[in-house]
Design an enzyme around this catalytic site. Structure first.
Site, PDB file in Angstrom:
ATOM      1  N   HIS A  17      -8.877  10.773  -0.261  1.00 16.18           N
ATOM      2  CA  HIS A  17      -8.147   9.518  -0.267  1.00 16.18           C
ATOM      3  C   HIS A  17      -6.896   9.678   0.592  1.00 16.18           C
ATOM      4  O   HIS A  17      -6.175   8.722   0.846  1.00 16.18           O
ATOM      5  CB  HIS A  17      -7.778   9.113  -1.701  1.00 16.18           C
ATOM      6  CG  HIS A  17      -7.265   7.724  -1.822  1.00 16.18           C
ATOM      7  ND1 HIS A  17      -5.930   7.422  -1.980  1.00 16.18           N
ATOM      8  CD2 HIS A  17      -7.894   6.524  -1.793  1.00 16.18           C
ATOM      9  CE1 HIS A  17      -5.761   6.123  -2.059  1.00 16.18           C
ATOM     10  NE2 HIS A  17      -6.941   5.551  -1.935  1.00 16.18           N
TER      11      HIS A  17
ATOM     12  N   LYS B  98      -4.808  10.195   4.056  1.00 16.30           N
ATOM     13  CA  LYS B  98      -4.962   9.664   5.409  1.00 16.30           C
ATOM     14  C   LYS B  98      -4.097  10.506   6.334  1.00 16.30           C
ATOM     15  O   LYS B  98      -2.899  10.669   6.093  1.00 16.30           O
ATOM     16  CB  LYS B  98      -4.529   8.203   5.509  1.00 16.30           C
ATOM     17  CG  LYS B  98      -5.329   7.258   4.605  1.00 16.30           C
ATOM     18  CD  LYS B  98      -4.629   7.056   3.306  1.00 16.30           C
ATOM     19  CE  LYS B  98      -5.228   5.925   2.497  1.00 16.30           C
ATOM     20  NZ  LYS B  98      -5.862   6.329   1.261  1.00 16.30           N
TER      21      LYS B  98
ATOM     22  N   LYS C 211       3.043   4.390  -1.049  1.00 20.92           N
ATOM     23  CA  LYS C 211       3.004   5.263  -2.222  1.00 20.92           C
ATOM     24  C   LYS C 211       4.175   6.240  -2.118  1.00 20.92           C
ATOM     25  O   LYS C 211       4.107   7.226  -1.379  1.00 20.92           O
ATOM     26  CB  LYS C 211       1.661   5.984  -2.303  1.00 20.92           C
ATOM     27  CG  LYS C 211       0.500   4.996  -2.503  1.00 20.92           C
ATOM     28  CD  LYS C 211      -0.832   5.604  -2.191  1.00 20.92           C
ATOM     29  CE  LYS C 211      -1.951   4.596  -2.457  1.00 20.92           C
ATOM     30  NZ  LYS C 211      -1.905   3.445  -1.525  1.00 20.92           N
TER      31      LYS C 211
ATOM     32  N   HIS D  71       0.806  -1.224   0.000  1.00 18.51           N
ATOM     33  CA  HIS D  71       0.000   0.000   0.000  1.00 18.51           C
ATOM     34  C   HIS D  71       0.839   1.274   0.000  1.00 18.51           C
ATOM     35  O   HIS D  71       0.300   2.382  -0.137  1.00 18.51           O
ATOM     36  CB  HIS D  71      -0.927  -0.021   1.217  1.00 18.51           C
ATOM     37  CG  HIS D  71      -2.188   0.740   1.033  1.00 18.51           C
ATOM     38  ND1 HIS D  71      -2.559   1.788   1.851  1.00 18.51           N
ATOM     39  CD2 HIS D  71      -3.184   0.629   0.108  1.00 18.51           C
ATOM     40  CE1 HIS D  71      -3.718   2.269   1.448  1.00 18.51           C
ATOM     41  NE2 HIS D  71      -4.126   1.591   0.402  1.00 18.51           N
TER      42      HIS D  71
END
Length: 593
Positions: A476, A478, A247, A245
């Site tokens: 999107h 966090k 990025k 996950h």
């Protein structure tokens, strides 16, 4: 209502559909009734079942006015659910307000009034890169000293894209003469990604680090095959339900090295009408030949922590980049790296990753200040995993303890004196967004998880970002932070890929002696001490576009504070149930198959 009081389980009712076993937040398992499949080509980068559904809905939308209740397909009809007096029930949108006029975005309205050829051109234009007259160097300067940016959004006023970046800006030759790069991500559209690089850089070596397996891995290899300069590196994922996950971009220039840690998938939709976060490092110069191995380290140990994170992949391809990082001067870095990597960790290794990593940094680098032990923790995320049967199982025990750490020897207060505020889009947030219901494809909170933890939803607050002009650009991004009760000060701020889940942050096993993590995640932590702030806190920049505030001390939180708690009719977005009683901003309904 006493905002500092702990919410009581059951105050929003209960959901009574049958439950299932533990699931990952990205599994997207649907228990909604089936409807006839729509004839649309499958996406080449599905990411999750929620994303697939969003793609289908965009390809073949169901208009609100075209589907009378008596003609609704089976999936749109209300599941049989035992209704509670005060509850959020998992039917369709029966509790939603039914506006007299469908909400429309400005762009949709302008397209509607034009001739067919103009409408076609308008449909093409909406996916173009948002542009403004800002010089990229002005954007970078505006982001100092935090170097925290939001992504550009199509369909909002230009002023709200001030200081924002698109992926094409990040990869622009104005930021450096690219030699080679690495892209770490979860969901990757290779042809789209290649086109984001300037023409002069599209044949430069590009390494893509991914977590795809089986059929999706084959599809990714097929997509990359036409590009001779693209190599693929598969991340080790031995844990069930784990994901890659993270990025991140590593950009090697003739002039130096840059690190970019962000929250966007490498697909068009994530850079279009969503609120995403980016940390863009300074341009790190190369160290002189013969420099000490200790040279080039920052006070936050960012370089050694980044090398340790790459080392966890155990990949020869990334060993080359570990050596490149060691050859550069990262001493100007002011953020701390907070990562997760799959595995079971004991002893000192337990504090290297996940929420225990955050706990260690906060314990060692925050100074205890009287009164701050009662400051709320605010979490904001785009997906949710299984938390357990009540808040004591993980949220307020191990995870909450890490989030509440502020220096050494600080006494932890009970829940009632230390509130937790969780920001997650409501159904109405999604319905009225720029994208409408399909925006919910990037919010893959599934029914089978949600129905097991109605107690969690009592902590939920709405997504509101009016001061940044982004209330309708679904998040999107966090973020997690520790804020004063009036939300005027921050003890710390974290932007990360990690959603609210045990898979991302880790959970304790073997009586607390072992931390179990399923996924790769990465984020950066901002602490006042690293920015030489004697007060030990950041001031919150209430209007991130105001120029009068001291940018050296005020942190640009990307949503409105203090958070606004869900009202009695608000319900969290759950992607795999129908919403048919109120149209979205494009006049459509949501009817997952």
């Amino acid at each position: 209502m006493n905002r500092n009081a702990a919410p009581q389980p059951g105050s929003y009712g209960k959901w009574t559909l049958s439950s299932s076993d533990e699931e990952s937040e990205d599994l997207g398992t649907s228990s909604a009734p089936k409807v006839k499949a729509r004839a649309s080509p499958p996406p080449q980068h599905p990411c999750s079942d929620a994303r697939k559904e969003s793609y289908k809905m965009k390809s073949n939308p169901l208009k609100f006015e075209e589907v009378p209740a008596k003609e609704l397909p089976p999936a749109a009809k209300k599941p049989k659910i035992e209704r509670e007096d005060a509850g959020w029930c998992l039917s369709s949108s029966e509790d939603e307000s039914k506006p007299e006029k469908t909400v429309k975005s400005e762009r949709d309205e302008s397209c509607k009034e034009q001739a067919p050829k103009s409408q076609e051109k308008c449909a093409q234009d909406k996916y173009r890169t948002p542009s403004d007259a800002q010089d990229p160097w002005d954007v970078l300067k505006a982001g100092e000293p935090f170097r925290f940016y939001l992504t550009k959004v199509t369909g909002i006023k230009p002023k709200y894209n001030t200081g924002a970046l698109h992926i094409k800006d990040i990869l622009s030759p104005l930021f450096g003469t690219l030699v080679s790069s690495v892209q770490f991500n979860y969901c990757i559209d290779v042809p789209w990604l290649v086109m984001q690089y300037p023409k002069e850089f599209r044949d430069k070596p590009l390494l893509i680090v991914h977590g795809e397996k089986k059929e999706s891995k084959v599809r990714l290899h097929e997509a990359a095959h036409p590009y001779e300069n693209v190599r693929l590196c598969q991340a080790r994922l031995d844990m069930a339900f784990g994901t890659h996950h993270t990025k991140m971009m590593l950009l090697l220039y003739e002039e130096g090295l840059r690190v970019v840690i962000h929250t966007s998938n490498l697909i068009r939709d994530d850079w279009y009408q969503k609120t995403q976060g980016i940390w863009l490092s300074p341009l790190y110069p190369k160290l002189p030949e013969g420099s000490s191995s200790l040279a080039g380290e920052s006070r936050t140990n960012f370089r050694s922590d980044l090398v340790a994170y790459l080392s966890s992949y155990n990949s020869p391809s990334l060993k080359e980049w570990m050596d490149i990082i060691k050859q550069h001067d990262l001493s100007e870095t002011r953020v701390y790296l907070v990562g997760s990597t799959p595995g079971r960790f004991q002893g000192n290794d337990k504090e290297k990753w996940g929420h225990f990593r955050l706990r260690k940094i906060l314990r060692e680098n925050c100074s205890p200040i009287a009164g701050r032990e009662s400051w709320p923790v605010i979490g904001q995320f785009s997906s949710i995993g299984s938390m357990g049967s009540d808040q004591s199982k993980w949220l307020h025990s191990e995870f909450g303890e890490s989030m509440k750490t502020l220096g050494k020897g600080v006494k932890m207060l009970p829940l009632s004196e230390n509130p937790l505020q969780l920001i997650y889009p409501s159904v109405d947030n999604v319905r009225t967004s720029l994208e409408g219901y399909p925006a919910g494809g990037s919010l893959p909170y599934g029914l089978q998880t949600a129905q097991k933890q109605p107690w969690l939803h009592t902590y939920f607050h709405k997504w509101k970002a009016e001061t940044s002009g982004r209330s309708r650009a679904m998040p999107h991004i966090k973020t997690y932070m520790r804020a004063s009760p009036d939300c005027q000060e921050l003890a710390w701020f974290l932007v990360t890929s990690a959603n609210l889940s045990k898979a991302a942050w880790g959970s304790l096993e073997k009586n607390g002696s072992q931390l179990f993590i399923r996924s790769y995640e990465l984020g950066v932590l901002f602490l006042p001490s690293a920015f030489d702030l004697p007060t030990g806190s950041f001031h919150v920049k209430l209007n991130i576009y105001a120029k009068k505030e001291d940018s050296g001390r005020t942190f640009p939180v990307p949503f409105d504070l203090p958070p606004e708690r869900y009202s009695g009719k608000d319900r969290p977005w759950v992607w795999n149930i129908p919403y048919v009683n109120a149209p979205d901003s494009h006049g459509n309904i949501w009817c997952p198959s």
